[in-house]
Design a protein around this motif. Structure first.
Motif: not given
Length: 390
Positions: A121, A125, A166
């Motif tokens: 990740y 985003g 995020s």
């Protein structure tokens, strides 16, 4: 014309002296009964977490403690913390500590609701689903991590500091209690304080700055520059500690919404190659990078001088900007922030690694937000100047 912008803060934000004593009652309001308390080994050994543990017990909130964190956040800590979370059937994550504990807890909370590994990740985003509820209680006035949508985790296999961002990373609740900073050592007080000032300055001059974040930036600059010296000089100065921590909180809100710039882009490779803590390397770079950057937006740097309490009456924007640079350097000198050389960074190795470090800085995207764009060659030169000057 102002383009549409999003402004994010934790849904619950509690501040004030002694506010950490409310943590159990506040978590209970969320309907949560069992959590993973994440902190670092030093705080745990010093007993600095006992007040939080007592508050949880009084509200009958069960918890398991993970306190193996001894360095900046790594994928190994995230894996261990996630295992502790799952093995003990936890519902939420509670982070108590500095940036290392909070950033690690952010990654654990995210992985509690997503598959794979945290390395999947990296970037902005890329997290598909929310994680477990996260509550943050900072014990230093500097990182601002308690109110941001970012975490920085080191991949120990590649020696790369991964920036992960995020909206799902934003904590559910942040409790900011200045009383927890009273035991913070003088050197750390200075380093994290200048780190927070860096957040505010970079968010203000960032090409992604927005009116809402500007308010927080200027207030943070005023609070930190006006009180850090006193907090550094006397760790028991509660008023100075309180105002510095409020400034750090505001700076965190600001850069979470407007991003950072060249200082942060250059700072991460220093940590990766020389294992200098993130906040310390930010502090060592701020003065040099400010002098380089002010030509890009002298009007904004001039307003920074005003926020720092400098008299710029009658000066043009560029002269006022130069006053800001001098004021920043003076604060760094007064609080004895070490240069990269004094931090033990070997000049020959820095010269060898600087081209790759400059590439990594540019690749992070942060330098692209800087008011004065820096070439690879200029970044290399700034590293070498910072090695001597700080």
């Amino acid at each position: 014309m102002l383009p549409p912008r999003t402004f994010l803060v934790p849904p619950v934000l509690i501040t004030g002296n002694g506010s950490s004593e409310q943590v159990g009652a506040e978590i209970k309001k969320l309907g949560l009964k069992k959590g993973l308390l994440m902190t670092d080994k030093v705080l745990s050994e010093l007993g600095a977490v006992k007040g939080v543990e007592k508050a949880l017990a009084e509200s009958k909130i069960a918890f398991t403690t993970y306190n193996n964190i001894t360095t900046e956040p790594t994928v190994d800590y995230v894996r261990e913390g996630l295992k502790a979370f799952k093995d003990n059937d936890c519902q939420f994550v509670l982070a108590v500590g500095g940036g290392s504990a909070i950033d690690t807890a952010k990654a654990v909370a995210i992985m509690a609701g997503n598959t794979g590994s945290i390395e999947d990740y990296k970037g902005l985003g890329n997290i598909p689903r929310p994680g477990a509820p996260l509550v943050t209680i900072p014990t230093t006035a500097g990182t601002g991590s308690e109110v941001t949508i970012f975490t920085i985790i080191t991949d120990t296999k590649t020696n790369v500091k991964m920036l992960i961002g995020s909206p799902f990373i934003m904590p559910r609740m942040a409790i900011v209690d200045p009383m927890l900073t009273l035991s913070c050592p003088r050197g750390l007080t200075a380093a994290v304080g200048i780190d927070a000032l860096t957040h505010a300055i970079e968010a203000y001059v960032s090409l992604k700055a927005q009116p809402m974040s500007d308010i927080f930036c200027l207030s943070a600059i005023e609070l930190i520059s006006g009180n850090l010296r006193q907090a550094w000089a006397n760790g028991n100065n509660i008023e100075a500690r309180t105002k510095t921590m409020l400034g750090s909180l505001q700076a965190g809100i600001a850069f979470s919404n407007s991003s950072v710039a060249l200082v942060h882009g250059m700072s991460r490779p220093i940590g990766a190659y020389f294992h200098v803590p993130h906040g310390v390397s930010n502090a060592a770079l701020l003065g040099v990078v400010t002098e380089f950057s002010l030509l890009g937006d002298p009007a904004r740097y001039g307003r920074i001088a005003q926020a720092m309490g400098e008299d710029v009456m009658g000066l043009n924007d560029l002269d006022a900007a130069e006053v800001a640079a001098e004021a920043i350097k003076r604060l760094i000198e007064d609080t004895q922030i070490p240069s990269l050389k004094e931090l033990g960074v070997d000049r020959d190795k820095l010269e060898e690694f600087a081209p790759a470090m400059a590439d990594a800085a540019i690749a992070s995207g942060s330098p692209g937000n800087n008011p004065r764009q820096a070439t690879k060659e200029e970044i290399i030169e700034l590293y070498m100047i910072a090695h001597e000057q700080g």
